[in-house]
Scaffold this motif. Structure first.
Motif, mmCIF file in Angstrom:
data_model
loop_
_atom_site.group_PDB
_atom_site.id
_atom_site.type_symbol
_atom_site.label_atom_id
_atom_site.label_comp_id
_atom_site.label_asym_id
_atom_site.label_seq_id
_atom_site.Cartn_x
_atom_site.Cartn_y
_atom_site.Cartn_z
ATOM 1 N N LYS A 188 5.771 -2.367 7.056
ATOM 2 C CA LYS A 188 6.532 -2.268 5.648
ATOM 3 C C LYS A 188 5.604 -1.831 4.654
ATOM 4 N N VAL A 189 4.610 -1.565 4.742
ATOM 5 C CA VAL A 189 3.553 -1.274 3.642
ATOM 6 C C VAL A 189 2.969 0.406 3.898
ATOM 7 N N LEU A 190 3.189 1.073 2.711
ATOM 8 C CA LEU A 190 2.557 2.326 2.692
ATOM 9 C C LEU A 190 1.520 2.578 1.611
ATOM 10 N N VAL A 191 0.723 3.216 1.964
ATOM 11 C CA VAL A 191 -0.823 3.291 0.999
ATOM 12 C C VAL A 191 -0.497 4.487 0.358
ATOM 13 N N TYR A 192 -0.584 4.454 -1.022
ATOM 14 C CA TYR A 192 -0.447 6.035 -1.492
ATOM 15 C C TYR A 192 -1.585 5.816 -2.859
ATOM 16 N N HIS A 193 -2.762 6.758 -2.602
ATOM 17 C CA HIS A 193 -3.737 6.423 -3.554
ATOM 18 C C HIS A 193 -4.288 5.210 -3.575
ATOM 19 N N ASN A 194 -4.386 4.375 -4.671
ATOM 20 C CA ASN A 194 -5.119 3.023 -4.597
ATOM 21 C C ASN A 194 -3.608 2.100 -4.923
ATOM 22 N N LYS A 195 -2.613 2.459 -4.505
ATOM 23 C CA LYS A 195 -1.396 1.526 -4.655
ATOM 24 C C LYS A 195 -0.707 1.608 -3.360
ATOM 25 N N THR A 196 0.171 0.403 -3.267
ATOM 26 C CA THR A 196 0.978 0.308 -2.007
ATOM 27 C C THR A 196 2.696 0.392 -2.418
ATOM 28 N N ILE A 197 3.067 0.967 -1.480
ATOM 29 C CA ILE A 197 4.650 0.854 -1.541
ATOM 30 C C ILE A 197 5.144 -0.271 -0.574
ATOM 31 N N VAL A 198 5.564 -1.193 -0.889
ATOM 32 C CA VAL A 198 6.135 -2.392 -0.144
ATOM 33 C C VAL A 198 7.398 -2.397 0.063
ATOM 34 N N PHE A 199 7.928 -2.378 1.164
ATOM 35 C CA PHE A 199 9.308 -2.491 1.662
ATOM 36 C C PHE A 199 9.812 -4.113 2.083
ATOM 37 N N GLU A 200 10.272 -4.761 1.156
ATOM 38 C CA GLU A 200 10.124 -6.260 1.674
ATOM 39 C C GLU A 200 11.485 -6.620 2.116
ATOM 40 N N ASN A 201 12.561 -5.590 2.248
ATOM 41 C CA ASN A 201 14.017 -5.961 2.634
ATOM 42 C C ASN A 201 14.070 -5.238 4.394
#
Length: 201
Positions: A188-201
């Motif tokens: 549920k975690v994608l890394v994009y550059h130095n950030k993450t996109i988190v899918f919590e649902n």
């Protein structure tokens, strides 16, 4: 979904390791712990109570690259998806980390980006902060600056000593690391550059 496998690196503090081992034992971690590697043997008895292999690799009086080479050789004996730094109090080299990009998860005992590095609770106490926290993040070449997965805070005030903050912080550290691992292990975690996109649902 295939169940993930993890390897743990530890030093002396037991709270994060103990929480992970309990979750692993009761099959609520979402992964299988393959081994624990410690630069001290302090946590070997705890680990072996759960029938998990423990490897003691001392760092003292040893060049860093040799210390890390021993860790790599030990890790090579196992199959794993992620390395979890469960209060592993050594800084890993860029060469080591380059072998596992976005596969090393660390728990840092402050609400990053505040109080990077050692003794963050002492730093927080001296600064007179009103909240302390913990941050789980992927490890990169910059100390405590990797993509953040999960964070949590708790309120403190002038009556709290450094020891109080450390005690409270340990509870947060366990919670944040468990939350981060659940997200990462469930993809549920994608890394994009130095950030993450988190899918919590």
């Amino acid at each position: 979904m295939r169940k993930k496998k993890v390897a743990l690196l530890v030093t002396k503090e037991h709270h994060c390791l103990g929480d992970i081992l309990l979750r692993n034992y009761f099959n609520t971690l979402g992964a299988d712990v393959q081994c624990v590697i410690g630069n001290y043997d302090t946590l070997q008895p705890l680990t072996e109570k759960f029938d998990i292999p423990f490897h003691h690799i001392a760092h003292e009086e040893k060049e860093k690259h040799l210390f890390e080479l021993e860790i790599l050789e030990t890790l090579a004996q196992y199959e794993f998806d992620y390395i979890i730094l469960a209060k592993f109090m050594r800084i890993l080299s860029p060469e080591f980390m380059s072998k596992y990009p976005a596969r090393i998860v660390n728990i840092h005992h402050s609400f990053l980006p505040a109080f990077v590095g050692a003794n963050p609770y002492k730093q927080a106490y001296e600064r007179g902060v009103k909240v302390i926290g913990a941050t789980a993040h992927f490890v990169t070449n910059v100390l405590d600056d990797g993509p953040i997965i999960a964070q949590q805070t708790i309120s403190v005030n002038h009556t709290h000593s450094v020891k109080d903050m450390i005690r409270l912080g340990r509870e947060i550290e366990k919670s944040v690391l468990a939350n981060a691992l659940q997200l990462v292990l469930q993809d549920k975690v994608l890394v994009y550059h130095n950030k993450t996109i988190v899918f919590e649902n």
